[in-house]
Write an enzyme that holds these catalytic residues in place. Sequence first.
Site, PDB file in Angstrom:
ATOM      1  N   HIS A 118      39.162  37.687  43.202  1.00  0.00           N
ATOM      2  CA  HIS A 118      40.099  36.119  43.006  1.00  0.00           C
ATOM      3  C   HIS A 118      40.919  36.669  43.719  1.00  0.00           C
ATOM      4  O   HIS A 118      41.998  37.486  43.941  1.00  0.00           O
ATOM      5  CB  HIS A 118      39.887  35.274  41.833  1.00  0.00           C
ATOM      6  CG  HIS A 118      40.966  35.660  41.009  1.00  0.00           C
ATOM      7  ND1 HIS A 118      42.224  35.330  40.826  1.00  0.00           N
ATOM      8  CD2 HIS A 118      41.250  36.973  39.573  1.00  0.00           C
ATOM      9  CE1 HIS A 118      43.374  36.034  40.467  1.00  0.00           C
ATOM     10  NE2 HIS A 118      42.727  36.996  39.064  1.00  0.00           N
ATOM     11  N   GLU A 156      40.199  31.097  39.691  1.00  0.00           N
ATOM     12  CA  GLU A 156      39.651  31.836  38.018  1.00  0.00           C
ATOM     13  C   GLU A 156      41.069  31.920  36.875  1.00  0.00           C
ATOM     14  O   GLU A 156      40.684  31.867  35.772  1.00  0.00           O
ATOM     15  CB  GLU A 156      40.044  33.325  39.045  1.00  0.00           C
ATOM     16  CG  GLU A 156      39.658  34.498  37.993  1.00  0.00           C
ATOM     17  CD  GLU A 156      41.196  35.098  36.959  1.00  0.00           C
ATOM     18  OE1 GLU A 156      40.799  35.286  35.664  1.00  0.00           O
ATOM     19  OE2 GLU A 156      41.710  34.341  37.364  1.00  0.00           O
ATOM     20  N   GLU A 157      42.311  31.204  37.826  1.00  0.00           N
ATOM     21  CA  GLU A 157      43.231  30.875  36.843  1.00  0.00           C
ATOM     22  C   GLU A 157      42.982  30.035  35.934  1.00  0.00           C
ATOM     23  O   GLU A 157      43.907  29.651  34.916  1.00  0.00           O
ATOM     24  CB  GLU A 157      44.393  31.356  38.135  1.00  0.00           C
ATOM     25  CG  GLU A 157      44.518  32.571  38.567  1.00  0.00           C
ATOM     26  CD  GLU A 157      45.280  33.457  37.805  1.00  0.00           C
ATOM     27  OE1 GLU A 157      45.011  33.244  36.100  1.00  0.00           O
ATOM     28  OE2 GLU A 157      45.847  34.173  37.888  1.00  0.00           O
ATOM     29  N   ASP A 186      48.250  39.984  40.631  1.00  0.00           N
ATOM     30  CA  ASP A 186      47.052  39.259  39.984  1.00  0.00           C
ATOM     31  C   ASP A 186      46.377  38.432  41.328  1.00  0.00           C
ATOM     32  O   ASP A 186      46.775  37.134  40.898  1.00  0.00           O
ATOM     33  CB  ASP A 186      47.618  39.241  38.783  1.00  0.00           C
ATOM     34  CG  ASP A 186      46.246  37.890  38.072  1.00  0.00           C
ATOM     35  OD1 ASP A 186      44.807  39.096  38.326  1.00  0.00           O
ATOM     36  OD2 ASP A 186      46.312  37.838  36.865  1.00  0.00           O
ATOM     37  N   HIS A 208      51.695  37.756  35.624  1.00  0.00           N
ATOM     38  CA  HIS A 208      51.586  36.163  35.392  1.00  0.00           C
ATOM     39  C   HIS A 208      53.592  35.233  36.162  1.00  0.00           C
ATOM     40  O   HIS A 208      53.457  34.776  35.051  1.00  0.00           O
ATOM     41  CB  HIS A 208      50.963  35.184  34.836  1.00  0.00           C
ATOM     42  CG  HIS A 208      49.676  35.007  34.704  1.00  0.00           C
ATOM     43  ND1 HIS A 208      48.161  33.972  34.079  1.00  0.00           N
ATOM     44  CD2 HIS A 208      48.986  35.540  35.758  1.00  0.00           C
ATOM     45  CE1 HIS A 208      46.813  34.321  34.059  1.00  0.00           C
ATOM     46  NE2 HIS A 208      47.065  35.440  35.138  1.00  0.00           N
TER      47      HIS A 208
END
Length: 341
Positions: free
Chosen positions: A65, A202-203, A174, A313
């Site tokens: 992603h 995606e998140e 990420d 994150h």
Amino acid sequence: MADMLLLERLCRANGISGDEGAVRDIILDEIISYADEINIDPLGNLLLFKKGANTPANRLMISAHMDEVGFIVTHICDDGLLKIETVGGINNSAVFAKQVLVGKNAIPGSVCSAPIHLVSNEQRKKYPPCSELTVDIGAADKEEALKYVRPGDSVVFDSVYENKNGRIIGKALDDRFGCLVLIGMIKSDLPYDMHFAFCVQEEVGLRGSTAAAYTIAPDCAIVIEATTAADIPGSENEQKVCCVGGGAVVSFMDRSTIYDRKLYDLAFSLAKENDIPVQTKSVIAGGNDAGAIHKSRGGVRTAAVSVPCRYLHSSSGLISTDDANAVEALVRRLAEAVAAG
């Protein structure tokens, strides 16, 4: 070996969920001469097909992603401060007093709340929720702030990027690392035809991969991710989840997927045969685009291979270059075996 200079470009690009255009442009620039078919769907997913030396027994989708966690401007106050809301899962402790960039013009700002000498002893023990935070861009009032930003603008962490002593620190590892692996495969000679998906959003609920998997209609899928490494003081035994320096991470289950057992076993067998460091997640937590892909159409046999990342994150994730190379090597071996049937 993974192209770490390209990884820096990808991580420095800003692209929260729903605003991934800058990241997609970098990827397109890298792969446009190598792919046989390129499609950008209405959600913004970048879908590619590349012919290999042979026709595969299994239609294979390899996915990563493009989006990163961040914030969005919800309101501009009369005093020029910006109210924000999170985009993706961000712990309150990772937000306060961080530097950020706002909007297309990357206006610098600081996340702020009441100063320490104006809060009670009880309040000092807690991190304020995002609803109590504002972003200060130095505007004198709302009128001045509106010259530079508006509600709906993206807000991203303003982070350093360092690659020293076998460790990489930066934002958006990420899943820009996953994107890097896909780019490297697309640029190489493939043993079989393969489909690649650079997914959006995606998140915020695996939205892009839901559409991408429906379009590609794969028999099997490999999702490349970054996953939480909690190998830090305060975490013991299985609570470490996985360890930086321990190799590629192959998951058997997380909060959104129970992974295909045969592909899970195959990944470990291939790692052993090829001397690739490998580990598994010791805690069932988190999730990734596999959660949407494995349920698509009539079902998709799915595996996930991840790089272990500390401080996921946040403004400063940390990965190992050795782990990065292990993931790339294992994904190539696994993709070839899966496509071969």
